[in-house]
Design a protein around this motif. Structure first.
Motif, PDB file in Angstrom:
ATOM      1  N   PHE A  70      55.575  75.832 -45.871  1.00 16.19           N
ATOM      2  CA  PHE A  70      56.335  75.994 -47.086  1.00 16.19           C
ATOM      3  C   PHE A  70      56.083  74.714 -47.749  1.00 16.19           C
ATOM      4  O   PHE A  70      55.609  73.550 -46.999  1.00 16.19           O
ATOM      5  CB  PHE A  70      57.849  75.918 -46.817  1.00 16.19           C
ATOM      6  CG  PHE A  70      58.426  75.053 -45.724  1.00 16.19           C
ATOM      7  CD1 PHE A  70      59.001  73.740 -46.129  1.00 16.19           C
ATOM      8  CD2 PHE A  70      58.303  75.430 -44.612  1.00 16.19           C
ATOM      9  CE1 PHE A  70      59.507  73.212 -45.125  1.00 16.19           C
ATOM     10  CE2 PHE A  70      58.867  74.780 -43.325  1.00 16.19           C
ATOM     11  CZ  PHE A  70      59.510  73.438 -43.778  1.00 16.19           C
ATOM     12  N   SER A  71      56.593  74.516 -48.857  1.00 14.67           N
ATOM     13  CA  SER A  71      56.577  73.121 -49.638  1.00 14.67           C
ATOM     14  C   SER A  71      57.915  72.909 -50.648  1.00 14.67           C
ATOM     15  O   SER A  71      58.238  74.044 -51.081  1.00 14.67           O
ATOM     16  CB  SER A  71      55.306  72.986 -50.211  1.00 14.67           C
ATOM     17  OG  SER A  71      55.201  74.025 -51.451  1.00 14.67           O
ATOM     18  N   PHE A  72      57.858  71.709 -51.132  1.00 16.25           N
ATOM     19  CA  PHE A  72      59.090  71.449 -52.077  1.00 16.25           C
ATOM     20  C   PHE A  72      58.632  70.330 -52.909  1.00 16.25           C
ATOM     21  O   PHE A  72      57.984  69.110 -52.152  1.00 16.25           O
ATOM     22  CB  PHE A  72      60.395  71.416 -51.341  1.00 16.25           C
ATOM     23  CG  PHE A  72      60.727  70.584 -50.599  1.00 16.25           C
ATOM     24  CD1 PHE A  72      61.086  69.161 -50.834  1.00 16.25           C
ATOM     25  CD2 PHE A  72      60.535  70.522 -49.228  1.00 16.25           C
ATOM     26  CE1 PHE A  72      61.497  68.273 -49.867  1.00 16.25           C
ATOM     27  CE2 PHE A  72      60.877  69.616 -48.037  1.00 16.25           C
ATOM     28  CZ  PHE A  72      61.155  68.311 -48.600  1.00 16.25           C
ATOM     29  N   SER A  73      59.231  70.166 -54.127  1.00 14.26           N
ATOM     30  CA  SER A  73      58.874  68.907 -55.069  1.00 14.26           C
ATOM     31  C   SER A  73      59.989  68.553 -55.725  1.00 14.26           C
ATOM     32  O   SER A  73      61.023  69.431 -55.955  1.00 14.26           O
ATOM     33  CB  SER A  73      57.739  69.516 -56.067  1.00 14.26           C
ATOM     34  OG  SER A  73      56.686  69.826 -55.299  1.00 14.26           O
ATOM     35  N   SER A  74      60.035  67.414 -56.298  1.00 13.59           N
ATOM     36  CA  SER A  74      60.890  66.931 -57.182  1.00 13.59           C
ATOM     37  C   SER A  74      60.485  67.594 -58.731  1.00 13.59           C
ATOM     38  O   SER A  74      59.132  68.228 -58.897  1.00 13.59           O
ATOM     39  CB  SER A  74      61.022  65.427 -57.428  1.00 13.59           C
ATOM     40  OG  SER A  74      59.526  64.969 -57.901  1.00 13.59           O
ATOM     41  N   GLY A  75      61.492  67.493 -59.434  1.00  9.32           N
ATOM     42  CA  GLY A  75      61.144  68.357 -60.889  1.00  9.32           C
ATOM     43  C   GLY A  75      62.072  69.623 -60.857  1.00  9.32           C
ATOM     44  O   GLY A  75      62.108  70.254 -59.728  1.00  9.32           O
ATOM     45  N   ASN A  76      62.020  70.120 -61.932  1.00 13.16           N
ATOM     46  CA  ASN A  76      62.467  71.542 -61.947  1.00 13.16           C
ATOM     47  C   ASN A  76      63.855  71.553 -61.266  1.00 13.16           C
ATOM     48  O   ASN A  76      64.367  72.489 -60.607  1.00 13.16           O
ATOM     49  CB  ASN A  76      61.637  72.484 -61.296  1.00 13.16           C
ATOM     50  CG  ASN A  76      60.202  72.828 -62.003  1.00 13.16           C
ATOM     51  OD1 ASN A  76      60.303  72.686 -63.350  1.00 13.16           O
ATOM     52  ND2 ASN A  76      59.392  73.113 -61.304  1.00 13.16           N
TER      53      ASN A  76
END
Length: 670
Positions: free
Chosen positions: A379-385
């Protein structure tokens, strides 16, 4: 039939005139020296003459022996044959007054006929180096080949197998000197730089023995390559003779192996065997073995000799902990076995003291374990949205809270943290690897962290996978390494579990790691611990026994960066970013195979409390310093000429530090 090299060949006096350069005296008759009359200088050792507890591979039964040498060293010269075994600890009589290693162009550099005779002796296994990217250039002796140049260019940074399958290519070319890189301008110059001058493609022990003896007696620099994975380019060396062990691919399963207190299944593997080959072989036998994360890594080469972390370390320990016996050619040219019962001091040093340090390993016998299920999450996750950078970092910090919990279950996580733009970041888990766990157990293990992420507004939907064996889980989820990047320098640190003892110390650890990402670094890390039941009677860096996080960081520069800009980036990572990590983990260490070549006090960082013992062992088995690698044991006794500050390469003459101190103003041509 006895074979004696004619004294007119004068192999031991390169400057002497050659009267009849390629003749032999055989039973009082003079004949031409060629591949029929000379090669190979070896004999097959019958199985019934070997020790009862040693089971040699076929390649290991072909050895250089005293009886073979007796037919090759009857020359009209008083000093030892170029190919003879060492009988004392003195330096070669061919050494320059400076004691620097002999370099191409020197008076004592072996003349062409000597290299030809050497090639005959090793059965035609000698290769004159052609850099991998040479087909891209007009000026290289190899004819330019646009199709081959295109293949090399397209695969240079994403195909580690291509580099491993080349006799001299190194996967991290910065320390080679970047002298013959893929190019679209064929009018540029392609030079050897730190590539070795010659390579022996070893398929027998005898060839390795001859190369070791020749390098020692001729005072040549000697390097060893298996795959070339080491981050610091340890298989490179200007003007060197290289031993390439990649072809030693034998594998053998031993259902009931007895050595010391161990009694159980084992696999004997040649030193050229790579992770994908070893894992596949073990899986087909219904067993599991400890090896590397990377697919093309040579398991029983520098990886294992440097300790070797593994997706199975949480269950079984380091790769070096699995070793039961080793076959090795020592710097005196002799072929011996090392185990708990035979040469135990060398056995201790080989298991963790670093590759190309105490000898050239030809095979290793390791423990085999039962087949196991494995589960994986990605899995992954990011800042933004909708996810602020503060919440992003809070989510990563929450992950750190679970490091001990995860490793206590034997998990091994491979994750990345990087900046993707101004105040934007991404985290990738590829993969969360759970050996000997069901998918349900893995989901239960990571759900608390995922719940914290959800509460922070970070929605993560992992992909889960389950397998009935380790091999398929490993093969499907660990990526092929990106290598060959000329615009990156890396460094690493082993963070100890004690840093997780208090909230304050954990915050200090996390802040040190976060700070370098904010400054522009990329983090590639492993949440890993080493099983306590693995046994510790070897020279693996003691820091590994207390590690919870193996973190690697990288500094980057543009392809058109100036030398000053590269130097600045190099110094930044070593003396600024890495110093933050050292300050957050005083007394800890780093993994030698994935570390900074400029690491201050590398002796402590890479070897810990074992260094003094390893150094004494080096003086015992390699008193002349035949085997040198950057940051290797005893490497502080040597230096490379012509170096550029903060950008060390192996592109120069190898000289002893003692010469520099005696003649500080005398120039040595690199």
């Amino acid at each position: 039939m006895s074979i004696i090299l004619c004294s007119a060949v004068a192999l031991l006096a390169a400057a002497a005139p050659l009267v009849s350069a390629q003749t032999l005296v055989v039973d009082q008759s003079t004949i031409e020296a060629n591949s029929t009359t000379v090669a190979p200088a070896a004999e097959a050792v019958p199985a019934d003459t070997t020790a009862a507890d040693i089971d040699y591979f076929g390649a290991e039964t072909v050895q250089l022996t005293d009886s073979v040498l007796a037919n090759l060293t009857e020359l009209n010269l008083s000093n030892i044959s170029l190919f003879g075994f060492s009988d004392n600890a003195t330096l070669s009589k061919r050494a320059l007054p400076t004691s620097c290693k002999v370099f191409p162009g020197d008076l004592l550099w072996p003349i062409p006929v000597v290299w030809k005779i050497f090639n005959l002796l090793v059965g035609g296994a000698l290769i004159e180096t052609t850099p991998l990217a040479a087909p891209c250039y007009n000026d290289h002796p190899q004819v330019r080949n646009d199709a081959m140049c295109s293949y090399v260019t397209n695969n240079f940074v994403n195909n580690s197998f291509m580099h491993a399958d080349d006799p001299t290519s190194v996967m991290w070319p910065l320390y080679q000197g970047l002298t013959c890189m893929p190019t679209t301008d064929p009018t540029q110059k392609c030079t050897l730089g730190a590539f070795p001058s010659y390579v022996v493609k070893a398929t027998t022990v005898a060839q390795i023995q001859l190369a070791v003896n020749f390098a020692r007696n001729a005072n040549l620099r000697l390097v060893v390559k298996n795959t070339g994975h080491d981050f610091n380019g340890k298989s490179a060396g200007a003007g060197a003779l290289s031993i390439w062990t990649h072809a030693l691919k034998d594998l053998k399963y031993i259902a009931n192996y007895q050595q010391g207190s161990y009694n159980g299944p084992a696999i004997k593997a040649g030193s050229g065997v790579q992770a994908f080959e070893l894992y596949d072989y073990a899986n087909k036998l219904g067993v599991t073995v400890v090896g590397g994360e990377g697919k093309s890594v040579g398991v029983t080469g520098g990886y294992l000799l440097g300790g070797g972390h593994s997706p199975l370390s949480g269950l079984y320990g380091m790769a070096a902990d699995q070793v039961l016996s080793m076959e090795v050619v020592t710097p005196d040219g002799r072929f011996i076995t090392a185990s708990d019962s035979v040469n135990p001091d060398l056995f201790w040093g080989l298991r963790g003291g670093g590759g190309s340090t105490f000898g050239v390993v030809t095979s290793v016998t390791i423990k085999a374990f039962p087949k196991m299920i494995s589960s994986v999450a990605t899995f992954s996750f990011s800042s933004g949205n909708g996810v602020s950078s503060d919440n992003f970092w809070a989510g990563v910090r929450a992950y750190f809270d679970y490091f001990i919990t995860f490793t206590d279950k034997g998990a091994y996580e491979y994750f990345q943290i990087m900046s993707t733009g101004p105040d934007t970041f991404t985290f990738g888990m590829a993969p969360f690897f759970a050996p000997n766990m069901t998918q349900a157990q893995l989901q239960t293990l990571i759900t608390p962290w995922l719940s914290t992420l959800s509460n922070l507004g970070i929605q993560v939907t992992p992909q889960y996978f389950s397998y009935d064996n380790f091999y398929d889980a490993w093969n499907n989820h660990f990526p092929l390494e990106s290598v060959g990047l000329p615009t990156i320098k890396t460094a690493s640190r082993l963070f100890p579990k004690s840093n997780w003892a208090t909230e304050s110390s954990l915050n200090t650890t996390f802040d040190a790691i976060k700070s370098v990402v904010l400054d522009g670094s990329t983090i590639l890390s492993f949440n890993i611990a080493v099983a306590k039941n693995s046994g510790e009677n070897n020279s693996v860096n003691p820091a590994w026994r207390n590690t919870c996080l193996h973190a690697i960081q990288g500094a980057f520069w543009s392809t058109n960066a100036t030398q000053a800009e590269v130097q600045a980036a190099s110094k930044k990572i070593t003396f600024d970013w890495m110093q933050r990590w050292r300050d957050a983990s005083p007394g800890a260490g780093a993994y030698m195979s994935e570390a900074d070549i400029l690491e201050p006090n590398f002796q402590q960082a890479f070897y810990g409390s074992n260094y003094d013992r390893l150094y004494a062992l080096k003086q015992k088995y390699d008193p002349t310093g035949l085997l040198y690698t950057p940051t290797g044991v005893g490497s502080e006794n040597w230096y490379i000429t012509g170096q550029v500050d903060a950008i060390p390469t192996q592109n120069g003459r190898l000289c002893p530090i003692s010469f520099k101190s005696r003649f500080p103003k005398r120039a040595i041509r690199a």
